[in-house]
Motif scaffolding. Structure first.
Motif, PDB file in Angstrom:
ATOM      1  N   THR A 195       0.807  -1.226   0.000  1.00  0.00           N
ATOM      2  CA  THR A 195       0.000   0.000   0.000  1.00  0.00           C
ATOM      3  C   THR A 195       0.838   1.274   0.000  1.00  0.00           C
ATOM      4  O   THR A 195       0.281   2.371   0.002  1.00  0.00           O
ATOM      5  CB  THR A 195      -0.932   0.064   1.242  1.00  0.00           C
ATOM      6  OG1 THR A 195      -0.121  -0.022   2.398  1.00  0.00           O
ATOM      7  CG2 THR A 195      -1.949  -1.061   1.240  1.00  0.00           C
ATOM      8  N   THR A 196       2.159   1.124   0.046  1.00  0.00           N
ATOM      9  CA  THR A 196       2.994   2.338   0.076  1.00  0.00           C
ATOM     10  C   THR A 196       4.020   2.279  -1.050  1.00  0.00           C
ATOM     11  O   THR A 196       4.312   1.203  -1.588  1.00  0.00           O
ATOM     12  CB  THR A 196       3.766   2.453   1.409  1.00  0.00           C
ATOM     13  OG1 THR A 196       4.677   1.344   1.498  1.00  0.00           O
ATOM     14  CG2 THR A 196       2.835   2.459   2.608  1.00  0.00           C
ATOM     15  N   ALA A 197       4.590   3.455  -1.366  1.00  0.00           N
ATOM     16  CA  ALA A 197       5.600   3.522  -2.421  1.00  0.00           C
ATOM     17  C   ALA A 197       6.790   2.627  -2.085  1.00  0.00           C
ATOM     18  O   ALA A 197       7.343   1.958  -2.969  1.00  0.00           O
ATOM     19  CB  ALA A 197       6.049   4.968  -2.619  1.00  0.00           C
ATOM     20  N   LEU A 227      -7.030   3.596  -1.619  1.00  0.00           N
ATOM     21  CA  LEU A 227      -5.670   3.929  -2.057  1.00  0.00           C
ATOM     22  C   LEU A 227      -5.706   4.702  -3.384  1.00  0.00           C
ATOM     23  O   LEU A 227      -4.968   5.673  -3.574  1.00  0.00           O
ATOM     24  CB  LEU A 227      -4.817   2.658  -2.208  1.00  0.00           C
ATOM     25  CG  LEU A 227      -3.336   2.920  -2.506  1.00  0.00           C
ATOM     26  CD1 LEU A 227      -2.636   3.533  -1.284  1.00  0.00           C
ATOM     27  CD2 LEU A 227      -2.611   1.642  -2.933  1.00  0.00           C
ATOM     28  N   LYS A 228      -6.598   4.280  -4.273  1.00  0.00           N
ATOM     29  CA  LYS A 228      -6.761   4.968  -5.567  1.00  0.00           C
ATOM     30  C   LYS A 228      -7.083   6.443  -5.343  1.00  0.00           C
ATOM     31  O   LYS A 228      -6.610   7.309  -6.088  1.00  0.00           O
ATOM     32  CB  LYS A 228      -7.872   4.258  -6.359  1.00  0.00           C
ATOM     33  CG  LYS A 228      -8.417   4.978  -7.567  1.00  0.00           C
ATOM     34  CD  LYS A 228      -9.229   4.059  -8.467  1.00  0.00           C
ATOM     35  CE  LYS A 228     -10.470   3.495  -7.804  1.00  0.00           C
ATOM     36  NZ  LYS A 228     -11.450   4.489  -7.361  1.00  0.00           N
ATOM     37  N   THR A 286      -6.513   8.247  -2.406  1.00  0.00           N
ATOM     38  CA  THR A 286      -5.647   9.016  -1.490  1.00  0.00           C
ATOM     39  C   THR A 286      -4.187   9.059  -1.948  1.00  0.00           C
ATOM     40  O   THR A 286      -3.483  10.023  -1.677  1.00  0.00           O
ATOM     41  CB  THR A 286      -5.667   8.413  -0.065  1.00  0.00           C
ATOM     42  OG1 THR A 286      -5.277   7.042  -0.168  1.00  0.00           O
ATOM     43  CG2 THR A 286      -7.032   8.547   0.567  1.00  0.00           C
ATOM     44  N   ASP A 287      -3.714   7.987  -2.620  1.00  0.00           N
ATOM     45  CA  ASP A 287      -2.314   7.970  -3.087  1.00  0.00           C
ATOM     46  C   ASP A 287      -2.330   7.390  -4.500  1.00  0.00           C
ATOM     47  O   ASP A 287      -1.929   6.252  -4.733  1.00  0.00           O
ATOM     48  CB  ASP A 287      -1.453   7.124  -2.132  1.00  0.00           C
ATOM     49  CG  ASP A 287       0.019   7.139  -2.543  1.00  0.00           C
ATOM     50  OD1 ASP A 287       0.357   7.719  -3.605  1.00  0.00           O
ATOM     51  OD2 ASP A 287       0.838   6.562  -1.805  1.00  0.00           O
ATOM     52  N   ARG A 288      -2.818   8.220  -5.417  1.00  0.00           N
ATOM     53  CA  ARG A 288      -3.038   7.751  -6.768  1.00  0.00           C
ATOM     54  C   ARG A 288      -1.735   7.307  -7.442  1.00  0.00           C
ATOM     55  O   ARG A 288      -1.725   6.392  -8.264  1.00  0.00           O
ATOM     56  CB  ARG A 288      -3.720   8.853  -7.596  1.00  0.00           C
ATOM     57  CG  ARG A 288      -4.601   8.295  -8.701  1.00  0.00           C
ATOM     58  CD  ARG A 288      -5.544   9.372  -9.215  1.00  0.00           C
ATOM     59  NE  ARG A 288      -6.350   8.915 -10.317  1.00  0.00           N
ATOM     60  CZ  ARG A 288      -7.536   8.314 -10.195  1.00  0.00           C
ATOM     61  NH1 ARG A 288      -8.031   8.086  -8.997  1.00  0.00           N
ATOM     62  NH2 ARG A 288      -8.201   7.953 -11.270  1.00  0.00           N
ATOM     63  N   GLU A 289      -0.649   7.942  -7.049  1.00  0.00           N
ATOM     64  CA  GLU A 289       0.620   7.605  -7.698  1.00  0.00           C
ATOM     65  C   GLU A 289       1.051   6.171  -7.369  1.00  0.00           C
ATOM     66  O   GLU A 289       1.438   5.408  -8.252  1.00  0.00           O
ATOM     67  CB  GLU A 289       1.688   8.601  -7.237  1.00  0.00           C
ATOM     68  CG  GLU A 289       2.826   8.697  -8.230  1.00  0.00           C
ATOM     69  CD  GLU A 289       3.902   9.646  -7.748  1.00  0.00           C
ATOM     70  OE1 GLU A 289       5.071   9.396  -8.077  1.00  0.00           O
ATOM     71  OE2 GLU A 289       3.560  10.605  -7.022  1.00  0.00           O
ATOM     72  N   THR A 290       0.970   5.827  -6.094  1.00  0.00           N
ATOM     73  CA  THR A 290       1.316   4.455  -5.697  1.00  0.00           C
ATOM     74  C   THR A 290       0.330   3.469  -6.313  1.00  0.00           C
ATOM     75  O   THR A 290       0.727   2.421  -6.836  1.00  0.00           O
ATOM     76  CB  THR A 290       1.319   4.327  -4.151  1.00  0.00           C
ATOM     77  OG1 THR A 290       2.301   5.234  -3.646  1.00  0.00           O
ATOM     78  CG2 THR A 290       1.640   2.917  -3.708  1.00  0.00           C
TER      79      THR A 290
END
Ligand SMILES: Cc1c2[nH]c(c1CCC(=O)O)Cc1[nH]c(c(CCC(=O)O)c1C)Cc1[nH]c(c(CCC(=O)O)c1C)Cc1[nH]c(c(C)c1CCC(=O)O)C2
Length: 342
Positions: free
Chosen positions: A99-101, A166-167, A169-173
């Motif tokens: 879930t994280t980069a 996740l899509k 809140t952290d679209r890049e990851t």
């Protein structure tokens, strides 16, 4: 003579549709349960090429389906990328979350997936030797979105909530996960093809929960990229896409994805699909899998209904989703007899 499924995929309307079933090798069959016990557990069975080939062949011997589908699972690919995967009896898959980069960056490079997945390619090679000449071998992978929903949540979820979160809140990851899975899926499917798969199917079981532009970006676009890459390496190679739950968005998908066949779940009627989806090419589906449990006249009537409604264009008969463990093997035979003998 060209195999029936390949003819349907090439756009031919056949007098009797070719038949196979999602999860045709599965717990409703006593011979599957016996081989699974011999393997120890589900994942050991997936990675034991001889036994995985054996369970793939069991429904072909029993029913003479027109196609067999490689026995494996869509979650073997994230496992090959370095995720820990296990199955909890009676509950389903569990995996370590991504879930994280930094967790995404810690996954293995795509080149490394074959170290884990080689037994799957070996299963394909065994099957091409052992399947009857007239039976088509289908390889498969999960679609990036569906696989991502399990990687992000660490398990199955009713509404794919963690992946949607996740899509948003952290679209890049999130996009990084989708892109990695898209590229890895291309390599995975191409190895299956080189080992002998004759068709590949992309399972997007949770496509229906993507709304609006997200559906285009995370269901249609990855499937299009995977299909295009396969066809550029293997010109003319047939691809089936299964964006389950697409509803009205099934319209136009052959063209958007570039797939030879769109697989239909049971959320649409066969009459609607004939008028709105089959106009774009071959369709596969879509008898409710619960008929394999309940059987009887309803099964016969609804089987005929699917066959009749889709008889004017290219059609591969299948269920709308996988057959369930409580299905009666005799109902499968009744379905096949109804299709083949009218
Ligand atoms: C979401 C998904 C998975 N796996 C798959 C999907 C997408 C299609 C769908 O929506 O059904 C796809 C899949 N899973 C399996 C195949 C093999 C080919 C086939 O028989 O169709 C395929 C194509 C074998 C399996 N995959 C699984 C089984 C049951 C294993 C067993 O206990 O013997 C089989 C035969 C286990 C599995 N695997 C997965 C789950 C959620 C489960 C547990 C649910 C269940 O127990 O039915 C992940």
């Amino acid at each position: 003579m060209t195999k029936t499924i390949l003819r349907a995929l090439a756009g031919e309307t056949l007098p009797t549709p070719p038949i196979w079933m999602m999860r045709q090798a599965g717990r409703y069959l006593p011979e599957y349960r016996a081989t699974r016990a011999e393997a120890g557990d589900f994942l050991s069975l997936c990675y034991n090429s001889e036994l995985a080939a054996e369970v793939t062949l069991q429904p072909i011997r029993r029913y003479g389906f027109d196609a067999s589908i490689l026995f494996a699972d869509i979650l073997l690919l994230p496992q090959a990328l370095g995720v820990d995967l296990w199955f909890v009896t009676g509950e389903g898959p569990r995996m370590t979350t991504t879930t994280t980069a930094s967790e995404l960056a810690a996954l293995k490079p795509i080149d490394a997936i074959h170290d884990t997945l080689n037994p799957v390619y070996e299963t394909v090679r065994i099957l091409r030797r052992e399947l009857p000449q007239e039976t088509t071998l289908i390889g498969f992978a999960g679609a990036p979105w569906t696989v991502a929903t399990y990687m992000i949540a660490g398990q199955g979820t009713p509404d794919q909530g963690p992946a949607h979160a996740l899509k948003n809140t952290d679209r890049e990851t999130f996009k990084g996960i989708i892109d990695l899975l898209t590229d890895a899926t291309i390599e995975y499917l191409c190895q299956q093809i080189e080992a002998g798969a004759e068709v590949v199917k992309i399972f997007d079981s949770w496509a229906g929960s993507l709304q609006g532009q997200d559906f285009e970006e995370f269901a249609v676009e990855p499937a299009r990229k995977i299909t295009a890459a396969i066809k550029s390496r293997h010109p003319g190679f047939p691809v089936i896409a299964f964006p389950r739950g697409a509803g009205e968005r099934y319209v136009g998908l052959h063209e958007k994805i570039g797939a030879d066949c769109i697989a239909l779940d049971d959320g649409v009627t066969p009459e609607w699909a004939a008028a709105n989806v089959q106009t774009g090419g071959c369709v596969q589906g879509n008898l409710k899998s619960s008929h394999m449990v309940t059987g009887g006249e309803d099964l016969v009537r609804e089987t005929r209904r699917v066959v009749d409604a889709l008889s004017k264009g290219p059609h591969i008969f299948n269920l709308g989703h996988g057959i369930t463990p409580d299905a009666d093997p005799e109902n499968v035979q009744l379905m096949i007899d109804t299709i083949r003998n009218g």
